[in-house]
Write a protein that holds these residues in place. Structure first.
Motif, PDB file in Angstrom:
ATOM      1  N   ASN A  93       0.650  -1.223   0.134  1.00  0.00           N
ATOM      2  CA  ASN A  93      -0.437  -0.331  -0.052  1.00  0.00           C
ATOM      3  C   ASN A  93       0.980   1.352   0.242  1.00  0.00           C
ATOM      4  O   ASN A  93       0.428   2.311  -0.513  1.00  0.00           O
TER       5      ASN A  93
ATOM      6  N   ALA B 246      -9.991  10.097 -11.604  1.00  0.00           N
ATOM      7  CA  ALA B 246      -9.334   7.930 -11.566  1.00  0.00           C
ATOM      8  C   ALA B 246      -8.473   8.000 -11.233  1.00  0.00           C
ATOM      9  O   ALA B 246      -8.101   7.292 -10.082  1.00  0.00           O
TER      10      ALA B 246
ATOM     11  N   ASP C 244      -8.726   9.386  -7.223  1.00  0.00           N
ATOM     12  CA  ASP C 244      -8.553   8.799  -6.849  1.00  0.00           C
ATOM     13  C   ASP C 244      -8.061   7.216  -6.105  1.00  0.00           C
ATOM     14  O   ASP C 244      -8.446   7.096  -4.783  1.00  0.00           O
ATOM     15  N   ALA C 245      -7.926   7.123  -6.633  1.00  0.00           N
ATOM     16  CA  ALA C 245      -6.568   5.374  -6.660  1.00  0.00           C
ATOM     17  C   ALA C 245      -5.987   6.455  -5.474  1.00  0.00           C
ATOM     18  O   ALA C 245      -5.752   5.170  -4.159  1.00  0.00           O
ATOM     19  N   GLN C 246      -5.146   6.902  -5.839  1.00  0.00           N
ATOM     20  CA  GLN C 246      -4.226   7.084  -4.939  1.00  0.00           C
ATOM     21  C   GLN C 246      -4.621   8.023  -3.468  1.00  0.00           C
ATOM     22  O   GLN C 246      -3.944   7.470  -2.407  1.00  0.00           O
TER      23      GLN C 246
ATOM     24  N   LYS D 119      -7.514   6.539  -2.246  1.00  0.00           N
ATOM     25  CA  LYS D 119      -7.803   5.883  -1.733  1.00  0.00           C
ATOM     26  C   LYS D 119      -6.693   4.839  -0.297  1.00  0.00           C
ATOM     27  O   LYS D 119      -7.553   4.523   0.139  1.00  0.00           O
ATOM     28  N   LEU D 120      -5.772   4.825  -1.295  1.00  0.00           N
ATOM     29  CA  LEU D 120      -4.492   4.215  -0.776  1.00  0.00           C
ATOM     30  C   LEU D 120      -3.910   4.961   0.641  1.00  0.00           C
ATOM     31  O   LEU D 120      -3.442   4.176   1.585  1.00  0.00           O
TER      32      LEU D 120
END
Length: 497
Positions: free
Chosen positions: A276, A340, A343-345, A347-348
């Motif tokens: 992560n 996108a 959001d991915a970064q 969230k991690l």
């Protein structure tokens, strides 16, 4: 195993009762905390010799009903994980032959054909292991009919026991035969005392590990086992002083449940959180996919892979060569693509930050608990010093009581962060966090008091403060645990798993 002498166990660890020193608190209450009354959850601590006696009693109880050889009974009980009722039920269901086959034993009611004594003495046999000829009396085997010379049997059994650590699953030496070697055969063939002792230890260990109502104490170098009447997630206290949960074997972990604790321990042991972090703080080379961490301000990246050396832009991951050209659109914002990626970064990063929040506090209390245990030595010296100031032994016991409660609070707080990590937010979780905060604040204050230098001048003041604070800590800890258990009873808690 027809007699107790045949399976007498030498555990290799002394299990004699000893006088516990100061650090092993009376009845070891400091870790058990809210441990239920033994009347509510009865258990007993067994020595190795008592474990063997319990095993023999189980075998004898079954033998009184089924009337088969004791060694066969042990194999059958082991097959059913020492569940006597289940064995009895299966034994009397009418298909005993299938039962014996499933347990890998020969039906004891079928008597093998025996040759005359004169014939046996004059007969020579081939050993299929060493391929030598022996007189009949120098060969031996199981009821399956496979016979080998005694020296090959000894070598075979010794290898299985000493090198492979087997006891309950040693099959016949014949290739493809799954009939298990019984205890009497093993003990009659083995000649070296160390191998016999090892086999006996393995049998005892197998008995405890297979029996759901028994569990070895997980403390290092302890040879005791705990026996209960039914399995539950309750604290049990070994004679060595270790307090653990009988259901999972971990150190007592109220208020978190066993399954969540197992998930937490696995999560902490895994490298998933490292992954992560890598995902949140690094990118991959667009050409060779090597992971790269940005350690400077310049966005012109050169891959360190000697076989790649690709030049690219950290921002858009495109080739660096066209950057600066009037036609290149690295500066142009693509809403969908950017959203996108963002959001991915995020969230991690959010997931990692949340995990680290609870993990750091969990580890902090674990580390503090280790230091708190060391307080017992210094507190003992303080108690001796107080007695020199005209205080009796009874009057200075408040210090030991304070350290007991401090360790209980640390242990509980450590586990509350595991519980909180998986807990979904609701009104009750907010009350839980308030209780957690109150207990944490009081615990830190108590720890501070106990680390102060105690002199004859400040003795009275320190004693009153310590007593007031440990009573308050005890009360807040009870409030927290009672609230969590009420939540279990009323299904207040929901989890994020």
């Amino acid at each position: 195993m027809d007699s107790e002498d045949e399976i007498g166990i030498d555990s290799g660890n002394s299990s004699d009762d000893e006088d516990y020193d100061f650090m092993q608190v009376d009845e070891i209450q400091r870790q058990s905390g809210n441990a239920q009354d033994p009347v509510e959850y009865p258990f007993e601590v067994l020595t190795t010799e008592e474990i063997v006696k319990h095993m023999l009693d189980c075998i004898a109880e079954v033998n009184n009903v089924v009337e088969i050889p004791a060694t066969t009974t042990r194999i059958l009980l082991n097959h059913f994980r020492w569940d006597k009722e289940k064995l009895m039920e299966r034994y009397y269901d009418g298909d005993q032959e299938a039962l014996f086959k499933a347990a890998h034993v020969i039906n004891p009611y079928v008597k093998p054909k025996r040759e005359s004594k004169t014939f046996r003495c004059s007969m020579m046999e081939d050993c299929d292991i060493c391929f030598l000829k022996y007189q009949y009396t120098n060969m031996t085997g199981l009821q399956c009919g496979h016979r080998f010379c005694k020296s090959c049997w000894v070598e075979y059994l010794t290898t299985k026991i000493m090198e492979e650590g087997l006891c309950k699953s040693i099959a016949c030496a014949a290739h493809g035969c799954d009939i298990l070697v019984d205890d009497v055969t093993v003990m009659s063939l083995l000649t070296e005392p160390r191998v016999k002792t090892k086999y006996q230890q393995l049998i005892t260990n197998s008995f405890v590990e297979c029996n759901r109502l028994l569990r070895w104490c997980p403390s290092a170098d302890c040879s005791y086992a705990v026996k209960v009447q039914y399995v539950d997630a309750r604290p049990v206290t070994c004679k060595c002083g270790h307090v653990f949960c009988f259901e999972c074997g971990e150190q007592w972990h109220d208020p978190v449940q066993c399954r969540l604790l197992r998930k937490w321990i696995k999560k902490c042991d895994d490298d998933s959180e490292t992954s992560n972090w890598i995902a949140a703080n690094t990118k991959e080379c667009p050409k060779c996919n090597v992971t790269i961490e940005k350690d400077g301000g310049c966005n012109h990246m050169v891959c360190k892979n000697q076989h790649c050396k690709h030049d690219f832009c950290w921002v858009c991951l495109g080739s660096w060569e066209p950057h600066g050209s009037s036609w290149y659109n690295c500066n142009r914002y693509d809403e969908d693509e950017a959203r996108a990626a963002r959001d991915a970064q995020e969230k991690l990063r959010s997931s990692l930050a949340r995990y680290l929040h609870y993990y750091n506090r969990y580890m902090n209390h674990m580390q503090s608990l280790k230091f708190e245990h060391k307080l017992y030595s210094s507190v003992k010296l303080k108690m001796e010093e107080m007695q020199q100031h005209n205080m009796s032994w009874i009057e200075v016991q408040f210090l030991k009581k304070a350290v007991d409660i401090l360790c209980q609070c640390r242990q509980t707080l450590m586990c509350t962060y595991v519980f909180a990590y998986y807990l979904k937010k609701n009104n009750q979780s907010m009350i839980f966090e308030d209780n957690q905060k109150d207990l944490e604040s009081a615990t830190e204050k108590l720890s501070e008091y106990l680390e102060r230098d105690i002199t004859s001048e400040n003795l009275a003041d320190i004693k009153q403060k310590v007593q007031d604070k440990y009573r308050y800590c005890e009360k807040r800890r009870k409030v927290l645990l009672d609230h969590v258990h009420e939540g279990y009873d009323k299904d207040w808690w929901e989890y994020v798993e």
